[in-house]
Write an enzyme that holds these catalytic residues in place. Structure first.
Site, mmCIF file in Angstrom:
data_model
loop_
_atom_site.group_PDB
_atom_site.id
_atom_site.type_symbol
_atom_site.label_atom_id
_atom_site.label_comp_id
_atom_site.label_asym_id
_atom_site.label_seq_id
_atom_site.Cartn_x
_atom_site.Cartn_y
_atom_site.Cartn_z
ATOM 1 N N THR A 62 101.952 21.214 46.065
ATOM 2 C CA THR A 62 103.256 20.585 46.049
ATOM 3 C C THR A 62 103.984 21.483 47.114
ATOM 4 O OG1 THR A 62 103.898 22.325 44.369
ATOM 5 C CG2 THR A 62 103.233 20.386 43.620
ATOM 6 N N LYS A 94 104.275 28.854 51.555
ATOM 7 C CA LYS A 94 104.517 29.797 52.792
ATOM 8 C C LYS A 94 105.563 31.161 53.130
ATOM 9 C CE LYS A 94 102.255 26.176 55.388
ATOM 10 N NZ LYS A 94 102.345 25.018 54.443
ATOM 11 N N ASP A 97 108.859 36.186 54.385
ATOM 12 C CA ASP A 97 109.909 37.097 54.662
ATOM 13 C C ASP A 97 109.473 38.765 54.273
ATOM 14 O OD1 ASP A 97 112.423 38.473 55.085
ATOM 15 O OD2 ASP A 97 113.169 36.364 54.493
ATOM 16 N N ILE A 98 110.102 39.711 54.098
ATOM 17 C CA ILE A 98 109.940 40.995 53.708
ATOM 18 C C ILE A 98 109.377 41.021 52.166
ATOM 19 C CG2 ILE A 98 111.247 42.108 55.599
ATOM 20 C CD1 ILE A 98 113.385 42.805 53.254
#
Ligand code: BMP
Length: 270
Positions: A62, A94, A97-98
Site C-alpha cells: 500500500t 520509504k 528522515d532522522i
C-alpha cells in the site's frame, strides 16, 4: 542464472524475523511470490481489488498517503481481507528522515503504520539512525523492515555507498531488517534477507512475447518476473499497474503468479 542454495520453505524455518518467517511460510503454502501494489486513491477500489487478487498473492503493498478517504476502518477492512486469504501487508512508506522523526511517522499521525503493517521500508540516505528510529515499534510488534538498496527508476542515485550501507545493515541484523528492495539478490540466501523487486511486468523490456512496455512516462523501468527471479535472484516480485491497470486484473494476477512461481522453481532446480 542465479543459484539458490535454499528453498523459500527452508528459509522460512530459519528466518529470524517473525514477519519474514510468516511471509516465507505463506509463499510456500500458497505457491505465490507475487506482491500486488495497490496504488489506487479510493479506499473502496483498493478493497475490491484486494479481494479479487488475494488468492494469487502473498503480500498487499500500500501507499496509504495516496488514499483520498483514508480511515482506520479502511485499515481494518484491508486487514480482514488479508487474514481471510493468508496475505500480509507492506506499507511502502520509504522513511528517509532522522531516526526520531521516522519513529514518530511510523507510530503516530493519522496512519499509525506500525499498528497494522507487517512490513515497512526505509531509505538509508540519512544514515543508520533511521533503523534505530523504527526499531522500537518494529521489535515490540514483530514487524519486518525492508531497506531500499536499489530502485527501478531511471537515473536512480540509490547506488554505490547507499546500496552498500543497506546491504551491510541487513546482513548484520536480519532479525530486524528482514529484507531489501532491490533489482536482485545482493546477499547469498543463507543471509536470511528477503529480496523484493519492483519494476516488474510480464511486458518487461526482456519479454519475448509481449510487445514490451519497458516503462512509463515517469522513468519507471520494467523487467519480466523471469529476469528478476531467475537471472537476478530476487525472491518476491512487486507488480502494480500490470495487474491493477489490466482489463482483467484477476487474469493478470494469475499470469504473473504463475510466471513468478515457475521462475522461482526453476532457479531452485538449477
Ligand atoms: P508499477 O508496477 O505500477 O510500476 O508500481 C510499482 C510500485 O513499486 C509503486 O508503488 C512504486 O512506488 C514502487 N517502487 C518502484 O516502482 N520502484 C522502486 O524502486 C521502489 C518502489 O517502492
Amino acid at each position: 542464472h542465479h543459484r539458490r542454495t535454499l528453498t523459500l520453505e527452508q528459509r522460512a524455518a530459519r528466518c529470524p524475523n517473525p514477519a519474514g518467517r510468516r511471509l516465507l511460510e505463506i509463499i510456500s503454502r500458497k505457491r505465490t511470490n507475487l506482491c500486488i501494489s495497490l496504488d489506487m486513491t479510493d479506499s473502496a477500489e483498493i478493497l475490491s481489488t484486494a479481494r479479487l487478487v488475494a488468492p494469487y498473492v502473498c503480500l498487499f503493498k500500500t501507499h496509504v498517503d495516496i488514499v483520498a478517504d483514508f480511515s482506520q476502518d479502511f485499515v481494518a477492512e484491508l486487514t480482514a481481507i488479508a487474514e481471510e486469504h493468508d496475505v500480509l501487508i507492506f506499507e511502502d512508506r520509504k522513511f528517509a528522515d532522522i531516526g526520531n522523526t521516522a519513529r514518530l511517522q511510523y507510530e503516530a499521525g493519522m496512519y499509525r503504520i506500525a499498528e497494522w503493517s507487517h512490513f515497512t521500508n526505509a531509505h538509508v540516505v540519512s544514515g543508520p539512525g533511521v533503523v534505530d528510529g523504527l526499531r522500537g515499534a518494529a521489535e515490540r510488534l514483530g514487524r519486518g523492515l525492508l531497506l531500499l538498496a536499489e530502485m527501478s527508476s531511471a537515473g536512480s542515485l540509490v547506488t554505490g555507498p547507499v546500496t552498500e550501507l543497506a546491504v551491510e545493515l541487513a546482513a548484520r541484523e536480519p532479525a530486524l531488517i528482514t529484507g531489501l528492495i532491490a533489482g536482485g539478490a545482493l546477499l547469498p540466501d543463507t543471509a536470511d534477507v528477503i529480496t523484493m523487486s519492483p519494476g516488474v511486468s510480464l511486458a518487461g523490456e526482456d519479454s519475448p512475447t509481449a510487445r514490451p512496455a519497458a516503462g512509463d512516462s515517469f522513468g519507471q523501468q520494467y523487467v519480466t518476473p523471469r529476469r528478476a527471479i531467475m537471472d537476478r535472484g530476487t525472491d518476491v516480485v512487486i507488480v502494480g499497474r500490470a495487474i491493477i491497470g489490466a482489463a482483467d486484473p484477476v487474469a493478470a494476477a494469475k499470469l504473473h503468479q504463475t510466471a513468478a512461481w515457475q521462475a522461482y522453481e526453476q532457479s531452485v532446480a538449477h
